[in-house]
Enzyme design. Structure first.
Site, PDB file in Angstrom:
ATOM      1  N   GLU A 405       0.811  -1.222   0.000  1.00 14.27           N
ATOM      2  CA  GLU A 405       0.000   0.000   0.000  1.00 14.27           C
ATOM      3  C   GLU A 405       0.839   1.265   0.000  1.00 14.27           C
ATOM      4  O   GLU A 405       0.721   2.099   0.880  1.00 14.27           O
ATOM      5  CB  GLU A 405      -0.969  -0.035   1.183  1.00 14.27           C
ATOM      6  CG  GLU A 405      -1.949  -1.164   1.016  1.00 14.27           C
ATOM      7  CD  GLU A 405      -3.067  -1.175   2.051  1.00 14.27           C
ATOM      8  OE1 GLU A 405      -2.766  -0.990   3.238  1.00 14.27           O
ATOM      9  OE2 GLU A 405      -4.220  -1.384   1.665  1.00 14.27           O
ATOM     10  N   GLU A 485      -4.691 -10.365   0.257  1.00 14.37           N
ATOM     11  CA  GLU A 485      -5.471 -10.238   1.496  1.00 14.37           C
ATOM     12  C   GLU A 485      -6.937 -10.514   1.174  1.00 14.37           C
ATOM     13  O   GLU A 485      -7.464 -10.030   0.165  1.00 14.37           O
ATOM     14  CB  GLU A 485      -5.346  -8.833   2.097  1.00 14.37           C
ATOM     15  CG  GLU A 485      -3.953  -8.511   2.581  1.00 14.37           C
ATOM     16  CD  GLU A 485      -3.800  -7.102   3.168  1.00 14.37           C
ATOM     17  OE1 GLU A 485      -4.791  -6.535   3.654  1.00 14.37           O
ATOM     18  OE2 GLU A 485      -2.671  -6.597   3.120  1.00 14.37           O
TER      19      GLU A 485
HETATM   20  C1  GAL Z   1      -5.156  -3.798   4.213  1.00 13.84           C
HETATM   21  C2  GAL Z   1      -3.757  -3.608   4.705  1.00 13.84           C
HETATM   22  C3  GAL Z   1      -3.516  -4.308   5.994  1.00 13.84           C
HETATM   23  C4  GAL Z   1      -4.629  -4.033   6.959  1.00 13.84           C
HETATM   24  C5  GAL Z   1      -5.927  -4.456   6.354  1.00 13.84           C
HETATM   25  C6  GAL Z   1      -7.101  -4.134   7.226  1.00 13.84           C
HETATM   26  O1  GAL Z   1      -5.495  -2.769   3.358  1.00 13.84           O
HETATM   27  O2  GAL Z   1      -2.819  -4.034   3.791  1.00 13.84           O
HETATM   28  O3  GAL Z   1      -2.292  -3.873   6.502  1.00 13.84           O
HETATM   29  O4  GAL Z   1      -4.677  -2.671   7.184  1.00 13.84           O
HETATM   30  O5  GAL Z   1      -6.135  -3.748   5.181  1.00 13.84           O
HETATM   31  O6  GAL Z   1      -7.014  -4.657   8.481  1.00 13.84           O
END
Ligand code: GAL
Length: 953
Positions: A405, A485
């Protein structure tokens, strides 16, 4: 004194980055108690810090490694995306807590001549180092090692090491990961002897193709490689081919141990032969496709923060392996090097991620974002270099991730070129640049199921800013997809894990996915009553803070698995077990292993009671293939609801679990027999004047109260208008229905019909309810009919389409009930979109044990598909409820309202009653706290509902 901390340069005076290795050269750990003093500003205690003559006897001492904010100084801060300082790069506010550290040490006797190197494995955020009054240099890049050559500076005795650590530095602009800001010397400090003719750095290349391996080792000095098991002795710089080797994989982490020796030093080698390639838009390792069943792992311990000991690392790995996790993304920085050594040994695929995140520039409209600014180029490249050089020899590391990010910018091109040049053997991942030019994977976070499906088909819409059919668009579609993620595990959830997995297993493009995230980042604290609890950002009086958003893991902070981890284990299990006709169909979903390491056993249960069991002989079956085995011969005379469960268990102990550990299971119903019900006397039913059941036989109770609300989960409080369900429920008043009794009719001596209406103040919306009670031989039969009335599309406050989270009723029961036995899914909690791990069976649990102590209290402990349940307690008649056919139930000592009001688990106190929810259904959980909206199919539309049950005592 130079103000290093605000200079964007990554460091000064440091040695070149190199591999982390274990050798026979002497090493002196400098961990322990150090002198410590904390100041408010970057100047620390002033210029005398390095002076050996400075009297520090009245300084405190602190443990090293540690974060001072967890050792009683200053305070930890948690932000999600925001920088806790003004965006004023590369400068920092004057208010900048600074820790001055001093350590006196002697060299052990016999410390060799040659060079001596001082190594720090991790200092957050900036360390300036002096030895014996001499400035060695400084370094930033908190989660990366740095070294100074101290030859000629270090003495046999009376050394004074001084380190000044600023909490904030220019480096902090590059470390805006969503996590606690935890300053300090938090990883090991050590002194390394570098012998004359020792090896400073080396690179192992061990590749694998079709059964044979190729091995080469290059080093900065000539040396000899020996791998006794392979009968190999060869020189550095040579490349040898071995006809037959076993490849390294996460499933079978075959390491060939040996040594690399030069005249002055011998280094331990652990070669794993493996080849990572992208061919035809797929990720192949050792020639076969692999699917990462992964988690994002931050280093976290509730007492020690990111200062983890080896046992904790092993615990993480064991827990991962036991839950079928085969891959780790080291979100969002390289972990302690020992963790990677353990991944090599235990077998986990690793996506090693660089310590780069600049997310906070979002609040500047990405203006001045470091990857696009030449001023930061060296600092960014330095981080990539230190990661790659440190970790290059680990077979477990199969992908380099450039960071998280951080938008886009030229620096990623520089990083890409550097890594490709240094290490052409591993593909690169970077998610946030929509062009994906510097990534070998297409990658996203938190897509919906539908979007994921389109990605699988390579039919996704191009990201914003990328033109359809442009070169970038075409190239991206050709890339494998890595879901970096998904499934935000905040509070109760995530839901839909099995749905995601089904899609991930359906398309060749997918090489796997990483759940967000492994562990809740709660920090342990003790309240005034001596009760231990876990702090989140909102527990620190500081703005901005990211509140509870750091509590989003599959493990609670103390590493107790949450129900979400149990569900993940089932969703990603490497063996599918199903029943089809007369066969058990066993699908080997491993990428490498056959099924030879597993034993299969079965059990037949009638109404949840074991009737028969045995073992199942499953012929060995290669990876990614299916075998059909005849069903065990069951006695067909069973009366009742018959379930066959087949488990795949470890035949022998593995390093990470004992023999018998359940790797996978499948369940199938056999026949259509309905569960048997015990004969029961109906018991006399007594109703209150307003038509509530207040007595059944000898049992005093109170209900049913129509109830369509639940204590919001974190995922009900999601971001964005489609996800803020809890706010919508509360806006229209689903949490505060008022009830009006209509008529009570007694059409015959055995029947009572109670009509009513339930709805919130100020609204027309609600449900008209009809409860029809019939006295029957087996109990009191209750039919509930609920018809929506009024305006459910909010017209007064703009448009809201609200759907109720539950369709149920609530009973108040005597507080003496202590235990529930039920036949249905269990033993853990289950919901519409997360019940794969909950087997159909008969379970008994204490009511207190049915509660999942989410750190922020919220809906929990539901059980779907409950055929019947019995509540028992000393001196109380057993209350039995039979679903027709099924119910959802929860049983608690507090109401949903109390659950919502509590801030911590220990705020929940016994109300003196047991509250029993008996529901037609409850909506799913989803993962909308950070992710897509809950799919429609897991919601309860506003429509007519009917359900029924039989109550008996
Ligand atoms: C993503 C990020 C993580 C965490 C997650 C939400 O965007 O990469 O570090 O923030 O969202 O918990």
């Amino acid at each position: 004194m130079v103000d290093f901390h605000e200079d964007p340069v990554p460091g000064s005076g440091r040695r070149a980055a190199r591999a982390d290795f274990v050798s026979d050269a002497p090493r002196l750990p400098l961990n322990g108690r150090w002198r410590f003093r904390l100041s408010d500003t970057a100047g620390g205690t002033g210029p005398s810090l390095p002076d050996p003559a400075l009297d520090d006897t009245d300084w405190d001492d602190i443990r090293v490694p540690s974060h001072w904010v967890l050792e009683g100084y200053d305070r930890p801060l948690y932000t999600n995306t925001a920088y806790p300082f003004p965006i004023d790069p590369p400068y920092l506010p004057d208010d900048n807590a600074t820790g001055d550290y001093r350590l006196r040490f002697d060299l052990p006797s016999g410390w060799p001549g040659g060079r001596t190197v001082l190594r720090f494995q991790g200092v957050d955020s900036c360390g300036t180092v002096w030895l014996n009054g001499e400035l060695l240099g400084h370094s930033k890049g908190s989660r990366l090692p740095f070294e100074f050559d101290v030859t000629g500076v270090v003495r046999p005795a009376g050394n004074l090491l001084a380190v000044r650590v600023q909490r904030w530095s220019s480096g902090s602009y590059l470390e805006d990961q969503d996590m606690w800001w935890l300053p300090g010397i938090f990883r090991d400090v050590e002194l390394l002897s570098r012998p004359v003719d020792g090896i400073d750095d080396f690179t192992v290349r061990a590749s694998y193709r079709d059964g044979s391996g190729t091995l080469s080792v290059t080093a900065d000095v000539p040396g000899t490689v020996e791998i006794p098991e392979l009968g190999l002795v060869f020189g550095t710089g040579e490349r040898v081919t071995i006809d037959r080797v076993e490849p390294w994989s996460a499933e079978r982490p075959r390491l060939y141990r040996g040594t690399l020796s030069a005249a002055g030093e011998t280094i331990e080698l652990a070669a794993g032969f493996r080849t990572v390639e992208i061919i035809g838009g797929r990720l192949l390792i050792n020639g076969v496709p692999v699917l990462f069943r992964g988690v994002n792992r931050h280093e976290h311990d509730p007492d020690r923060g990111r200062s983890l000991d080896r046992d904790t690392m092993i615990r993480d790995i064991e827990l991962m392996k036991r839950h079928n996790v085969n891959a780790v993304r080291t979100a969002h920085y390289p972990p302690h090097p020992e963790f990677l050594r353990l991944c090599d040994e235990y077998g986990l695929w690793v996506v090693d991620e660089c310590d780069i995140e600049t997310h906070g520039f979002i609040y500047a409209g990405w203006e001045g974002n470091p990857p696009g600014e030449p001023m930061w180029r060296d600092a960014l490249l330095d981080r990539a270099r230190r990661m790659v050089e440190r970790d290059k020899n680990h077979p477990s590391v199969v992908v380099w991730s450039l960071g998280n990010e951080s938008g886009a910018g030229a620096a990623f091109g520089d990083i890409e070129r550097y890594i490709r040049h240094r290490d052409p053997t591993r593909p690169l991942h970077y998610e946030r640049d929509p062009s994906y030019r510097h990534s070998d994977f297409h990658s996203l976070m938190y897509p919906s199921l539908d979007d994921l499906e389109r990605i699988g088909q390579r039919k996704e819409d191009p990201p914003e800013g990328v033109l359809p059919e442009s070169d970038d668009d075409v190239r991206r579609r050709g890339l494998p997809f890595l879901l970096c993620e998904y499934a935000h595990a905040m509070g109760n959830g995530p839901g839909s894990l099995a749905d995601y997995q089904a899609i991930l297993e359906s398309y060749e493009r997918f090489c796997g996915a990483f759940v967000w995230e492994w562990i809740d980042h709660g920090l342990a604290e003790v309240d005034s009553l001596g009760r231990r609890y876990y702090r989140h950002g909102g527990d620190i009086g500081y703005q901005p803070n990211g509140e509870r958003f750091c509590l989003d893991g599959l493990l609670f902070p103390d590493r107790t698995p949450s129900p979400g981890l149990g569900e993940l284990r089932k969703a990603i299990e490497p063996v599918g077990i199903a029943v089809d006709g007369g066969f058990v169909v066993v699908t080997n979903k491993y990428d490498v292993l056959s099924l030879g390491h597993l034993a299969f056993r079965w059990r037949a249960e009638v109404d949840g009671v074991l009737e028969d069991e045995g073992t199942l002989t499953v012929p060995d079956c290669p990876a990614r293939s299916v075998v059909r085995v005849p069903l065990p011969a069951l006695d067909h005379g069973f009366e009742g609801e018959v379930w066959l469960t087949v488990e795949a268990v470890l035949a022998e102990a593995a390093r990470w679990a004992p023999a018998g550990h359940v790797v996978a299971f499948g369940q199938a119903r056999s026949g259509s027999g309905a569960h048997r019900r015990p004969a029961r006397a109906p018991g006399r039913a007594v109703f209150s004047a307003d038509g509530r059941l207040v007595r059944l036989g000898d049992l005093e109770l109170d209900g049913p109260v129509f109830d369509v609300w639940r204590a919001p989960t974190e995922n009900d409080r999601g971001q964005g208008p489609r996800n803020a369900l809890a706010a919508d429920w509360e806006a229209v008043g689903l949490d505060r229905f008022l009830h009006r009794r209509g008529e009570i009719e007694r059409p015959d001596g055995d029947t009572i019909v109670v009509r009513g209406r339930s709805g919130p103040a100020t609204r027309t919306l609600g449900f008209r309810t009809t409860y029809t009670y019939r006295r029957r031989d087996d109990g009191l039969h209750l039919l509930i009919e609920a018809d929506p009335v009024g305006d459910w599309d909010d017209t007064a406050y703009g448009h809201l389409t609200v759907s109720p989270p539950r369709m149920g009723v609530r009973f108040a029961l005597p507080g003496g009930y202590s235990e529930v036995t039920w036949f249905g899914r269990g033993p853990g909690e289950s919901y519409a979109d997360s019940h794969a791990a909950a087997r159909v069976g008969r379970y008994t649990a204490a009511i207190d044990a049915l509660q999942t102590p989410y750190l922020v209290p919220q809906e929990n402990g539901n059980h779907v598909e409950t055929r019947w349940l019995e509540l028992s307690g000393q001196g109380l008649p057993t209350l039995r409820v039979d679903g027709e056919p099924h119910l959802d139930f929860t049983a608690r000592r507090w109401t949903s309202e109390a659950l919502r009001a509590a801030r911590r688990p220990h705020d929940l106190t016994d109300s003196g009653r047991v509250w029993l929810n008996l529901d037609h259904a409850q909506q799913g959980i989803g993962s909308a706290s950070c992710g897509p909206a809950l799919p429609e199919r897991y919601r309860l539309p506003v429509r007519r509902y009917t359900w029924s049950m039989t109550l008996s005592v």
